[in-house]
Design a protein around this motif. Structure first.
Motif, PDB file in Angstrom:
ATOM      1  N   SER A 267       0.864  -1.180   0.000  1.00 50.03           N
ATOM      2  CA  SER A 267       0.000   0.000   0.000  1.00 50.03           C
ATOM      3  C   SER A 267       0.903   1.234   0.000  1.00 50.03           C
ATOM      4  CB  SER A 267      -0.876  -0.003   1.249  1.00 50.03           C
ATOM      5  OG  SER A 267      -1.654   1.152   1.304  1.00 50.03           O
ATOM      6  N   PRO A 268       0.756   2.120  -0.958  1.00 50.76           N
ATOM      7  CA  PRO A 268       1.638   3.291  -1.015  1.00 50.76           C
ATOM      8  C   PRO A 268       1.571   4.116   0.270  1.00 50.76           C
ATOM      9  CG  PRO A 268       0.309   3.114  -2.995  1.00 50.76           C
ATOM     10  CD  PRO A 268      -0.232   2.111  -2.027  1.00 50.76           C
ATOM     11  N   SER A 269       2.736   4.364   0.845  1.00 48.21           N
ATOM     12  CA  SER A 269       2.786   5.036   2.145  1.00 48.21           C
ATOM     13  C   SER A 269       2.265   6.468   2.091  1.00 48.21           C
ATOM     14  CB  SER A 269       4.213   5.018   2.681  1.00 48.21           C
ATOM     15  OG  SER A 269       5.059   5.745   1.813  1.00 48.21           O
ATOM     16  N   GLY A 270       2.383   7.109   0.979  1.00 46.13           N
ATOM     17  CA  GLY A 270       1.950   8.498   0.884  1.00 46.13           C
ATOM     18  C   GLY A 270       0.450   8.676   0.972  1.00 46.13           C
ATOM     19  N   ARG A 271      -0.297   7.596   0.824  1.00 48.00           N
ATOM     20  CA  ARG A 271      -1.752   7.683   0.845  1.00 48.00           C
ATOM     21  C   ARG A 271      -2.354   7.413   2.214  1.00 48.00           C
ATOM     22  NH1 ARG A 271      -3.103   4.644  -4.799  1.00 48.00           N
ATOM     23  NH2 ARG A 271      -2.012   6.125  -6.103  1.00 48.00           N
ATOM     24  N   TYR A 272      -1.571   6.924   3.144  1.00 40.66           N
ATOM     25  CA  TYR A 272      -2.082   6.630   4.483  1.00 40.66           C
ATOM     26  C   TYR A 272      -1.372   7.558   5.457  1.00 40.66           C
ATOM     27  CZ  TYR A 272      -4.077   3.866   8.245  1.00 40.66           C
ATOM     28  OH  TYR A 272      -4.796   3.456   9.325  1.00 40.66           O
ATOM     29  N   HIS A 273      -2.113   8.444   6.062  1.00 44.01           N
ATOM     30  CA  HIS A 273      -1.484   9.502   6.851  1.00 44.01           C
ATOM     31  C   HIS A 273      -1.467   9.238   8.350  1.00 44.01           C
ATOM     32  CE1 HIS A 273      -1.143  11.841   3.235  1.00 44.01           C
ATOM     33  NE2 HIS A 273      -2.419  11.601   2.975  1.00 44.01           N
ATOM     34  N   LYS A 274      -2.227   8.253   8.818  1.00 43.11           N
ATOM     35  CA  LYS A 274      -2.260   7.949  10.252  1.00 43.11           C
ATOM     36  C   LYS A 274      -1.126   7.001  10.612  1.00 43.11           C
ATOM     37  CE  LYS A 274      -7.273   8.149  10.668  1.00 43.11           C
ATOM     38  NZ  LYS A 274      -8.467   7.364  11.012  1.00 43.11           N
ATOM     39  N   PHE A 275      -0.639   7.166  11.832  1.00 40.69           N
ATOM     40  CA  PHE A 275       0.354   6.226  12.349  1.00 40.69           C
ATOM     41  C   PHE A 275      -0.396   5.133  13.085  1.00 40.69           C
ATOM     42  CE2 PHE A 275       2.854  10.001  11.633  1.00 40.69           C
ATOM     43  CZ  PHE A 275       3.978   9.466  11.011  1.00 40.69           C
ATOM     44  N   ASN A 276      -0.114   3.899  12.738  1.00 34.39           N
ATOM     45  CA  ASN A 276      -0.812   2.756  13.310  1.00 34.39           C
ATOM     46  C   ASN A 276      -0.276   2.493  14.712  1.00 34.39           C
ATOM     47  OD1 ASN A 276      -1.752   0.165  13.971  1.00 34.39           O
ATOM     48  ND2 ASN A 276      -1.901  -0.372  11.819  1.00 34.39           N
ATOM     49  N   GLU A 277      -1.116   2.723  15.716  1.00 32.45           N
ATOM     50  CA  GLU A 277      -0.699   2.566  17.108  1.00 32.45           C
ATOM     51  C   GLU A 277      -0.811   1.129  17.604  1.00 32.45           C
ATOM     52  OE1 GLU A 277      -2.460   5.534  19.618  1.00 32.45           O
ATOM     53  OE2 GLU A 277      -1.910   7.144  18.237  1.00 32.45           O
ATOM     54  N   ASP A 278      -1.319   0.224  16.786  1.00 31.20           N
ATOM     55  CA  ASP A 278      -1.459  -1.166  17.190  1.00 31.20           C
ATOM     56  C   ASP A 278      -0.179  -1.980  16.992  1.00 31.20           C
ATOM     57  OD1 ASP A 278      -4.128  -0.755  17.864  1.00 31.20           O
ATOM     58  OD2 ASP A 278      -4.833  -1.306  15.870  1.00 31.20           O
ATOM     59  N   TYR A 279       0.737  -1.473  16.185  1.00 34.71           N
ATOM     60  CA  TYR A 279       1.961  -2.206  15.871  1.00 34.71           C
ATOM     61  C   TYR A 279       3.155  -1.254  15.945  1.00 34.71           C
ATOM     62  CZ  TYR A 279      -1.282  -5.591  13.816  1.00 34.71           C
ATOM     63  OH  TYR A 279      -2.291  -6.489  13.608  1.00 34.71           O
ATOM     64  N   SER A 280       4.169  -1.671  16.681  1.00 35.95           N
ATOM     65  CA  SER A 280       5.391  -0.863  16.756  1.00 35.95           C
ATOM     66  C   SER A 280       6.463  -1.486  15.864  1.00 35.95           C
ATOM     67  CB  SER A 280       5.904  -0.816  18.200  1.00 35.95           C
ATOM     68  OG  SER A 280       6.437  -2.084  18.578  1.00 35.95           O
ATOM     69  N   SER A 281       7.568  -0.789  15.740  1.00 37.10           N
ATOM     70  CA  SER A 281       8.688  -1.318  14.960  1.00 37.10           C
ATOM     71  C   SER A 281       9.185  -2.634  15.567  1.00 37.10           C
ATOM     72  CB  SER A 281       9.822  -0.299  14.897  1.00 37.10           C
ATOM     73  OG  SER A 281      10.220   0.096  16.201  1.00 37.10           O
ATOM     74  N   TYR A 282       9.089  -2.758  16.888  1.00 39.06           N
ATOM     75  CA  TYR A 282       9.533  -3.990  17.543  1.00 39.06           C
ATOM     76  C   TYR A 282       8.644  -5.169  17.151  1.00 39.06           C
ATOM     77  CZ  TYR A 282      11.440  -7.057  21.113  1.00 39.06           C
ATOM     78  OH  TYR A 282      12.049  -8.107  21.751  1.00 39.06           O
ATOM     79  N   GLY A 283       7.342  -4.956  17.085  1.00 42.44           N
ATOM     80  CA  GLY A 283       6.427  -6.000  16.632  1.00 42.44           C
ATOM     81  C   GLY A 283       6.661  -6.360  15.178  1.00 42.44           C
ATOM     82  N   LEU A 284       6.895  -5.342  14.359  1.00 40.16           N
ATOM     83  CA  LEU A 284       7.185  -5.580  12.938  1.00 40.16           C
ATOM     84  C   LEU A 284       8.450  -6.403  12.783  1.00 40.16           C
ATOM     85  CD1 LEU A 284       6.791  -5.051   9.875  1.00 40.16           C
ATOM     86  CD2 LEU A 284       8.138  -2.977  10.212  1.00 40.16           C
ATOM     87  N   LYS A 285       9.464  -6.068  13.550  1.00 36.39           N
ATOM     88  CA  LYS A 285      10.737  -6.788  13.507  1.00 36.39           C
ATOM     89  C   LYS A 285      10.506  -8.284  13.705  1.00 36.39           C
ATOM     90  CE  LYS A 285      13.787  -7.772  17.345  1.00 36.39           C
ATOM     91  NZ  LYS A 285      14.404  -8.900  16.797  1.00 36.39           N
ATOM     92  N   HIS A 286       9.673  -8.640  14.662  1.00 35.94           N
ATOM     93  CA  HIS A 286       9.405 -10.058  14.936  1.00 35.94           C
ATOM     94  C   HIS A 286       8.635 -10.721  13.795  1.00 35.94           C
ATOM     95  CE1 HIS A 286      11.202 -10.512  18.827  1.00 35.94           C
ATOM     96  NE2 HIS A 286      10.631  -9.390  19.235  1.00 35.94           N
ATOM     97  N   MET A 287       7.723 -10.000  13.207  1.00 28.45           N
ATOM     98  CA  MET A 287       6.967 -10.559  12.089  1.00 28.45           C
ATOM     99  C   MET A 287       7.890 -10.822  10.899  1.00 28.45           C
ATOM    100  SD  MET A 287       3.588  -8.196  12.511  1.00 28.45           S
ATOM    101  CE  MET A 287       2.576  -8.918  11.242  1.00 28.45           C
TER     102      MET A 287
END
Length: 151
Positions: free
Chosen positions: A70-90
């Motif tokens: 999904s192009p990042s420029g089109r989504y302006h909200k920061f997703n508070e359900d997932y942090s960089s640490y959670g992404l790292k594990h995924m």
């Protein structure tokens, strides 16, 4: 798997100079001040690519491009359900599966750097080395579904 390498090994092997050139601009990005292998710090130093495992960075970037298309420029909200640490594990879990365990660790800083390189914005989480990204929940869900269906 003795003597045999996964496709990522063959794909990236021998292209270190090209990788360095592709990522070189990141060492001048002011938004990345304080980013280390472990994540975000209060340091005012610019990021140093020498601190990162280049193969992990390239592979993390590939996983992100596959699941967060999904192009990042089109989504302006920061997703508070997932942090960089959670992404790292995924990302780690997916890489572990597709490399038969050869790649099993991706640092928090690597996940942040790969996301930034892919065009995503981040927002620091105060007092932590983590951040949030402007990624819709459906993108994280796509990655979670892949992990749940392949285990």
């Amino acid at each position: 798997m003795e003597g045999e390498k996964d496709y990522l090994y063959y794909f990236w092997q021998g292209h270190e100079d090209e990788w360095c050139q592709e990522f070189a601009y990141l060492e001048k990005e002011k938004a990345l001040k304080g980013l280390t292998f472990g994540g975000l710090t209060d340091s005012k130093k610019l990021v140093s690519l020498n601190s990162f495992n280049l193969e992990e960075l390239m592979c993390a970037q590939d996983i992100i491009k596959c699941y967060f298309h999904s192009p990042s420029g089109r989504y302006h909200k920061f997703n508070e359900d997932y942090s960089s640490y959670g992404l790292k594990h995924m990302v780690e879990d997916i890489l572990y599966k597709i490399t038969d365990g050869r790649l099993y660790n991706v640092s928090n800083g690597t996940a942040i750097l790969a996301m930034y390189h892919c065009g995503f914005k981040f927002q620091r989480i105060p007092g932590t080395p983590n951040c949030l990204f402007n990624v819709p929940k459906k993108c994280y869900k796509r990655m979670e579904d892949k992990l749940n269906n392949s285990i």
